[in-house]
Every structure is written in C-alpha cells, then in structure tokens.
Design an enzyme around this catalytic site. Structure first.
Site, PDB file in Angstrom:
ATOM      1  CD  GLN A 124      -3.070   0.158   2.326  1.00  0.00           C
ATOM      2  OE1 GLN A 124      -3.499  -0.961   2.498  1.00  0.00           O
ATOM      3  NE2 GLN A 124      -3.295   1.127   3.156  1.00  0.00           N
TER       4      GLN A 124
ATOM      5  CE1 TYR B 197       2.387   7.248   8.049  1.00  0.00           C
ATOM      6  CE2 TYR B 197       1.436   8.871   6.565  1.00  0.00           C
ATOM      7  CZ  TYR B 197       1.788   8.470   7.837  1.00  0.00           C
ATOM      8  OH  TYR B 197       1.530   9.290   8.899  1.00  0.00           O
TER       9      TYR B 197
ATOM     10  CG  HIS C 103      -2.353   5.171  14.026  1.00  0.00           C
ATOM     11  ND1 HIS C 103      -2.407   6.148  13.070  1.00  0.00           N
ATOM     12  CD2 HIS C 103      -3.225   5.541  14.978  1.00  0.00           C
ATOM     13  CE1 HIS C 103      -3.285   7.080  13.427  1.00  0.00           C
ATOM     14  NE2 HIS C 103      -3.792   6.725  14.590  1.00  0.00           N
TER      15      HIS C 103
END
Length: 187
Positions: A50, A136, A66
C-alpha cells in the site's frame, strides 16, 4: 551507502533514519522515495502492499500512535514531502530491551529524510507547520480488524510533543493509557 539512501541508526534496534540523495540541476531535482533493492539492505522485506498520502492542515495536529497487530504487522517508510513534522516511533515489541522507548526525528521537505519503521513499533507524528503532506509505504495492506494504537498523550510513553496537541482524532484520543501489565506485541 546504497545507491540512493544513507542510513543512520537509532537507539531502537531496526529503526532507521534514511537520508535520500537528491540529484539536482538547473531544472530542479529527483529524489527516489522507494527502491526495493536498496531498501532491502536496510530491513525492508517483501513488497509495497500500500502507498498512502496524507495531508494535515494545521500545525500542532497529532496523528497516532498507530500499529497493526500480528499477523498483519507492517513495515512503514514515512516521508514528509511538504512542511515539517516530528515523527515518532515507539518500540512495542515484547521482550525488547528498548520496550516502550521512543525515538523522534524531524522530517521535512527540505531535509530529505525518511523514517524506516520495522514491525513491532507504534507510529505517530505532530505537524510542525501548516499544510503538511506525507507519503507512507506499507509492507502489508491495511487490515481494520488488526489496527490498534497507543494514546499519544500517555505519560508512560514520555513523548514531549513540541507544540500544544490539537486535532487529536476521537479514535486516537480514545486509546487508553497503558496499564502496568501491558506486554506489547509478539515480534
């Protein structure tokens, strides 16, 4: 140094600050954000599952801390492409000698640094300027059932956010403070 990246070790095993080499001329520059071959030498394993971009409007905003629980744990490569952030990673690997210690580094569009975060770390950041943009790369796709987090204002973490914390999401604010029996995640 690999072809495009230079790694600086941190006190937390496996957590690296990577400086990207910029190739520049009168037209501008090129900076490689990800290269599987180069980053494998620094601990990146597998594919990029991703790639996400985030925008944060106001300085002082905190997002985090997270992580995804095993077996969906992920490696992250975090890069700030606009503005400045204080990027923070907390070691939550059970039995780690640096368990619950954190490392913070400023990432910005100017310093050409990224943070390579191995599995077993919680991650968050504070925007130090308005209009922050970040990219990211994740080694594992987002899995809602595996997502978790730590409260970024938990005194047990000892994170000294440089600005007053604002715009904490309801989800991030709802993470409870760590109990004395918190053992982390399996590595």
């Amino acid at each position: 140094m690999s072809g495009r990246f230079e790694a600086v070790t941190t006190p937390l095993h496996g957590l690296l600050v990577l400086t990207r080499r910029k190739m520049a001329d009168e037209r501008g520059f090129l900076s490689r954000l990800f290269c599987e071959d180069d980053l494998a030498a620094f601990g990146w394993q597998g594919r990029v599952a991703q790639l996400n971009e985030t925008g944060t409007t106001f300085k002082g905003t905190v997002r985090g801390m997270h992580f995804q629980c095993p077996p969906h744990a992920e490696i992250k490569l975090v890069t700030c492409t606009r503005g400045r952030i204080l990027d923070v990673a907390v070691d939550i690997r059970e039995d780690s000698p640096t368990f619950l210690q954190h490392f913070a580094v400023e990432l910005s569009e100017d310093n050409a640094c990224s943070l390579l975060i191995p599995q077993g770390f919680a991650h968050g950041f504070q925007a130090l300027t308005d209009e922050v943009r970040m990219i990211y790369a994740h080694s594992h796709p987002h899995t809602a059932a595996a997502e978790s987090g730590l409260n970024p204002q938990d005194p047990a973490l000892g994170i000294d956010w440089p600005l007053r914390v604002i715009n904490l999401s309801p989800r991030d604010a709802a993470h409870p403070w760590l109990s004395p029996d918190y053992r982390g995640v399996a590595a």
